[in-house]
Scaffold this motif. Sequence first.
Motif, PDB file in Angstrom:
ATOM      1  N   ARG A 160       0.863  -1.182   0.000  1.00  0.00           N
ATOM      2  CA  ARG A 160       0.000   0.000   0.000  1.00  0.00           C
ATOM      3  C   ARG A 160       0.895   1.226   0.000  1.00  0.00           C
ATOM      4  O   ARG A 160       1.641   1.449   0.952  1.00  0.00           O
ATOM      5  CB  ARG A 160      -0.912   0.020   1.232  1.00  0.00           C
ATOM      6  N   LEU A 161       0.821   1.987  -1.071  1.00  0.00           N
ATOM      7  CA  LEU A 161       1.657   3.167  -1.222  1.00  0.00           C
ATOM      8  C   LEU A 161       0.805   4.418  -1.019  1.00  0.00           C
ATOM      9  O   LEU A 161      -0.249   4.570  -1.643  1.00  0.00           O
ATOM     10  CB  LEU A 161       2.300   3.202  -2.609  1.00  0.00           C
ATOM     11  N   TYR A 162       1.278   5.303  -0.141  1.00  0.00           N
ATOM     12  CA  TYR A 162       0.589   6.555   0.156  1.00  0.00           C
ATOM     13  C   TYR A 162       1.472   7.722  -0.253  1.00  0.00           C
ATOM     14  O   TYR A 162       2.691   7.667  -0.111  1.00  0.00           O
ATOM     15  CB  TYR A 162       0.275   6.660   1.651  1.00  0.00           C
ATOM     16  N   ARG A 163       0.825   8.780  -0.753  1.00  0.00           N
ATOM     17  CA  ARG A 163       1.569  10.007  -1.068  1.00  0.00           C
ATOM     18  C   ARG A 163       1.033  11.143  -0.208  1.00  0.00           C
ATOM     19  O   ARG A 163      -0.138  11.165   0.177  1.00  0.00           O
ATOM     20  CB  ARG A 163       1.445  10.358  -2.550  1.00  0.00           C
ATOM     21  N   LEU A 164       1.915  12.070   0.078  1.00  0.00           N
ATOM     22  CA  LEU A 164       1.560  13.189   0.936  1.00  0.00           C
ATOM     23  C   LEU A 164       0.728  14.201   0.167  1.00  0.00           C
ATOM     24  O   LEU A 164       1.092  14.621  -0.931  1.00  0.00           O
ATOM     25  CB  LEU A 164       2.827  13.854   1.469  1.00  0.00           C
ATOM     26  N   ALA A 165      -0.409  14.580   0.745  1.00  0.00           N
ATOM     27  CA  ALA A 165      -1.269  15.622   0.180  1.00  0.00           C
ATOM     28  C   ALA A 165      -1.558  16.605   1.307  1.00  0.00           C
ATOM     29  O   ALA A 165      -2.355  16.324   2.194  1.00  0.00           O
ATOM     30  CB  ALA A 165      -2.556  15.037  -0.368  1.00  0.00           C
ATOM     31  N   GLY A 166      -0.867  17.724   1.263  1.00  0.00           N
ATOM     32  CA  GLY A 166      -0.981  18.661   2.379  1.00  0.00           C
ATOM     33  C   GLY A 166      -0.255  18.100   3.582  1.00  0.00           C
ATOM     34  O   GLY A 166       0.940  17.836   3.533  1.00  0.00           O
ATOM     35  N   GLU A 167      -1.005  17.850   4.659  1.00  0.00           N
ATOM     36  CA  GLU A 167      -0.393  17.307   5.869  1.00  0.00           C
ATOM     37  C   GLU A 167      -0.871  15.894   6.174  1.00  0.00           C
ATOM     38  O   GLU A 167      -0.658  15.385   7.274  1.00  0.00           O
ATOM     39  CB  GLU A 167      -0.698  18.231   7.058  1.00  0.00           C
ATOM     40  N   THR A 168      -1.513  15.241   5.197  1.00  0.00           N
ATOM     41  CA  THR A 168      -1.984  13.875   5.405  1.00  0.00           C
ATOM     42  C   THR A 168      -1.613  13.017   4.200  1.00  0.00           C
ATOM     43  O   THR A 168      -1.311  13.526   3.116  1.00  0.00           O
ATOM     44  CB  THR A 168      -3.513  13.823   5.597  1.00  0.00           C
ATOM     45  N   TYR A 169      -1.647  11.701   4.391  1.00  0.00           N
ATOM     46  CA  TYR A 169      -1.390  10.778   3.300  1.00  0.00           C
ATOM     47  C   TYR A 169      -2.704  10.362   2.642  1.00  0.00           C
ATOM     48  O   TYR A 169      -3.720  10.187   3.316  1.00  0.00           O
ATOM     49  CB  TYR A 169      -0.680   9.524   3.809  1.00  0.00           C
ATOM     50  N   VAL A 170      -2.647  10.203   1.329  1.00  0.00           N
ATOM     51  CA  VAL A 170      -3.773   9.650   0.585  1.00  0.00           C
ATOM     52  C   VAL A 170      -3.272   8.399  -0.129  1.00  0.00           C
ATOM     53  O   VAL A 170      -2.108   8.319  -0.524  1.00  0.00           O
ATOM     54  CB  VAL A 170      -4.351  10.654  -0.430  1.00  0.00           C
ATOM     55  N   GLU A 171      -4.150   7.438  -0.278  1.00  0.00           N
ATOM     56  CA  GLU A 171      -3.761   6.183  -0.913  1.00  0.00           C
ATOM     57  C   GLU A 171      -3.455   6.406  -2.388  1.00  0.00           C
ATOM     58  O   GLU A 171      -4.263   6.947  -3.125  1.00  0.00           O
ATOM     59  CB  GLU A 171      -4.895   5.171  -0.753  1.00  0.00           C
ATOM     60  N   HIS A 172      -2.274   5.976  -2.801  1.00  0.00           N
ATOM     61  CA  HIS A 172      -1.827   6.163  -4.178  1.00  0.00           C
ATOM     62  C   HIS A 172      -1.955   4.868  -4.982  1.00  0.00           C
ATOM     63  O   HIS A 172      -2.322   4.896  -6.156  1.00  0.00           O
ATOM     64  CB  HIS A 172      -0.374   6.637  -4.182  1.00  0.00           C
ATOM     65  N   ALA A 173      -1.657   3.738  -4.346  1.00  0.00           N
ATOM     66  CA  ALA A 173      -1.745   2.444  -5.042  1.00  0.00           C
ATOM     67  C   ALA A 173      -1.844   1.325  -4.027  1.00  0.00           C
ATOM     68  O   ALA A 173      -1.253   1.390  -2.948  1.00  0.00           O
ATOM     69  CB  ALA A 173      -0.522   2.237  -5.936  1.00  0.00           C
ATOM     70  N   VAL A 174      -2.599   0.306  -4.390  1.00  0.00           N
ATOM     71  CA  VAL A 174      -2.701  -0.926  -3.599  1.00  0.00           C
ATOM     72  C   VAL A 174      -2.406  -2.086  -4.538  1.00  0.00           C
ATOM     73  O   VAL A 174      -3.070  -2.229  -5.566  1.00  0.00           O
ATOM     74  CB  VAL A 174      -4.100  -1.102  -2.968  1.00  0.00           C
ATOM     75  N   VAL A 175      -1.420  -2.891  -4.202  1.00  0.00           N
ATOM     76  CA  VAL A 175      -0.987  -3.974  -5.084  1.00  0.00           C
ATOM     77  C   VAL A 175      -0.876  -5.260  -4.278  1.00  0.00           C
ATOM     78  O   VAL A 175      -0.175  -5.311  -3.259  1.00  0.00           O
ATOM     79  CB  VAL A 175       0.368  -3.642  -5.744  1.00  0.00           C
ATOM     80  N   GLU A 176      -1.555  -6.299  -4.756  1.00  0.00           N
ATOM     81  CA  GLU A 176      -1.481  -7.607  -4.139  1.00  0.00           C
ATOM     82  C   GLU A 176      -0.806  -8.584  -5.085  1.00  0.00           C
ATOM     83  O   GLU A 176      -0.448  -8.216  -6.218  1.00  0.00           O
ATOM     84  CB  GLU A 176      -2.895  -8.073  -3.759  1.00  0.00           C
ATOM     85  N   GLN A 177      -0.607  -9.809  -4.641  1.00  0.00           N
ATOM     86  CA  GLN A 177       0.059 -10.791  -5.493  1.00  0.00           C
ATOM     87  C   GLN A 177      -0.738 -10.984  -6.781  1.00  0.00           C
ATOM     88  O   GLN A 177      -1.955 -11.062  -6.765  1.00  0.00           O
ATOM     89  CB  GLN A 177       0.226 -12.110  -4.746  1.00  0.00           C
TER      90      GLN A 177
END
Length: 200
Positions: A160-177
């Motif tokens: 689960r990759l999160y990127r910073l948006a302002g002062e919080t993280y938003v989900e950028h990508a979710v990758v499973e097998q």
Amino acid sequence: MRLVFVGESYLEHKGDTMTSAILSDGMPISEEDFLAMGETPDRIELFDGSLHMTPNPTTTHQHLLGELFAALRLPARDAGLRVLLAPNVRLQPNRIPIPDLVITSDMERKLAIEAETVLLTCEITSPSNAATDKVLKMHYYASAGIPWYLLVEQATAALRLYRLAGETYVEHAVVEQGAILRLREPVVATLDPAELAPPV
């Protein structure tokens, strides 16, 4: 002041008496005292004056971490960055967590690196630390302005990759097998959960 490890906590040694360095008046351990401990046999983090000890990682955790390091080391070097395992990261005074892995621009040898040099932090979650990684540390890393946060589920190697948006993280990508995470920042790399996971 001298800190002594006894059982499951560090104790403050003053003369012939021992008092808890964790249960005090809100700010029992200063950053200076924490750093003066130097290298310790256990992973001990500083959260606003309180010490937080993490159990030794499982073999699955260590395998995932080794594979992540191997996948990111050369891409980081190509970008003029480096990958560090379990460094002290100074987010603000008296707040020094130890992420499982970071990508940083800091090339110096020192006991702690500054948050502004960290471009990505990574934590491998397990039932014992999931709440800390998904809530507390996520908030702390975002508040410190670290651009990317990667969570790896220990049981499945899902990413689960999160990127910073302002002062919080938003989900950028979710990758499973069965899928691949293709990073473009802060390095160009591909992460495949199937390859990261230990062999069955």
